[in-house]
Write a protein that holds these residues in place. Structure first.
Motif, mmCIF file in Angstrom:
data_model
loop_
_atom_site.group_PDB
_atom_site.id
_atom_site.type_symbol
_atom_site.label_atom_id
_atom_site.label_comp_id
_atom_site.label_asym_id
_atom_site.label_seq_id
_atom_site.Cartn_x
_atom_site.Cartn_y
_atom_site.Cartn_z
ATOM 1 N N ASP A 96 73.462 -1.386 98.987
ATOM 2 C CA ASP A 96 73.323 -2.765 98.535
ATOM 3 C C ASP A 96 74.375 -3.549 99.305
ATOM 4 O O ASP A 96 75.568 -3.482 98.999
ATOM 5 C CB ASP A 96 73.561 -2.872 97.034
ATOM 6 N N ARG A 116 70.856 -10.535 101.853
ATOM 7 C CA ARG A 116 71.106 -9.265 101.162
ATOM 8 C C ARG A 116 70.167 -8.212 101.689
ATOM 9 O O ARG A 116 68.990 -8.489 101.955
ATOM 10 C CB ARG A 116 70.909 -9.459 99.656
ATOM 11 N N LEU A 118 68.854 -4.125 100.947
ATOM 12 C CA LEU A 118 68.821 -2.988 100.034
ATOM 13 C C LEU A 118 68.191 -1.794 100.724
ATOM 14 O O LEU A 118 67.235 -1.949 101.492
ATOM 15 C CB LEU A 118 68.010 -3.324 98.780
ATOM 16 N N VAL A 248 70.922 1.645 93.166
ATOM 17 C CA VAL A 248 70.173 0.579 93.847
ATOM 18 C C VAL A 248 68.698 0.688 93.489
ATOM 19 O O VAL A 248 68.104 1.755 93.579
ATOM 20 C CB VAL A 248 70.348 0.669 95.375
#
Length: 273
Positions: A96, A116, A118, A248
């Motif tokens: 993350d 962001r 992931l 995550v």
């Protein structure tokens, strides 16, 4: 938008994901040592260096996660750089991360300055921002699966050239380094924020690895350099807070779109233009 411009947008969107997520990224100069490395005195024997690196491998493998700051630099025709900060886990691979200072994002009209990323379940997802989501039916998470690079698409092949051999798992890198016939001690780590010892070695695939091991036996910095297919990548990773929580979750499926879907939409836009 012309064909080449469209491909640049698609490339920029995917590059930051593939470089630092699915494919991972680490330093690379085709197996040559960094400038000045040969001048460093070797103060430990090879046996002592192997023992230190192997001990760091054991600690890292058991920790399974850490907070990280990564700086990726890619050279070549589609070169660029990005910084990633957040938490990373291995066995299984999860992450993350906040993406900042990215030349790839700068190349995308309307892309966010920060975003962001992931990694979960064998895939990596990047938040492309609200403006880009308007081009993908409101979906803002672009998904790149680990096997995507093997799909045969020319653009993906170009994008991942030289990166598929780079592994994101620091414990595995340390295990390979401990088994390398070239592993050696470089002397004390030189950094205001680091106290420890430096080690280096060559791995298969034209990869050079340097690791800084702190007094507690954990790696505090790892630099990996790899060159292949005309592209050179360098990843410098700083580690802290080993064992940090790395739970995550992948974004909901109805909020994601694939890289090939992006290319198709760009192609349709070019056709209308």
């Amino acid at each position: 938008m012309g064909s080449s411009a469209g491909k640049r947008v698609a490339f920029a969107l995917a590059a930051v994901v593939v470089v630092a997520g699915v494919s991972g990224c680490e330093d690379g100069d085709g197996g040559t040592k960094p400038a000045g490395a040969s001048a460093e005195p070797t103060t430990q024997s090879r046996e002592e260096a192997v023992k230190a690196v192997r001990a760091a491998y054991t600690k890292t493998a058991r920790a399974k996660s850490a907070k990280v700051e990564m700086r990726v630099v890619v050279s070549g025709d589609q070169g660029g750089s990005s910084t990633f900060t957040g938490v990373q886990g291995w066995s299984p691979s999860v992450a993350d991360l906040k993406v900042t200072d990215s030349t790839y994002l700068e190349g995308i009209p309307g892309a966010p300055v920060e975003t962001r990323m992931l990694t979960a379940g064998g895939a990596t997802y990047m938040d492309v921002g609200s403006e880009q989501a308007a081009q993908t039916g409101g979906k803002r998470w672009m998904k790149v699966e680990a096997e995507g690079a093997a799909g045969g698409d020319e653009l993906l092949t170009q994008l991942t050239a030289g990166l598929s051999s780079v592994n994101q798992d620091p414990a595995q890198e340390l295990g390979l380094l401990a088994g390398s016939s070239t592993v050696k001690h470089l002397g004390p780590a030189k950094g205001a924020d680091v106290t420890g010892q430096r080690y280096e070695g060559e791995l298969s695939g034209g990869k050079h690895v340097e690791v800084w091991i702190g007094k507690d036996g954990y790696p505090v910095r790892m630099i990996v350099e790899t060159t292949a297919g005309g592209s050179s990548t360098k990843l410098t990773t700083n580690y802290r807070d080993y064992g940090a929580k790395a739970a995550v979750q992948a974004p909901p499926a109805d909020e994601t779109f694939g890289f090939m879907e992006l290319l198709k939409r760009i192609g349709q836009g070019l056709g209308r233009g």
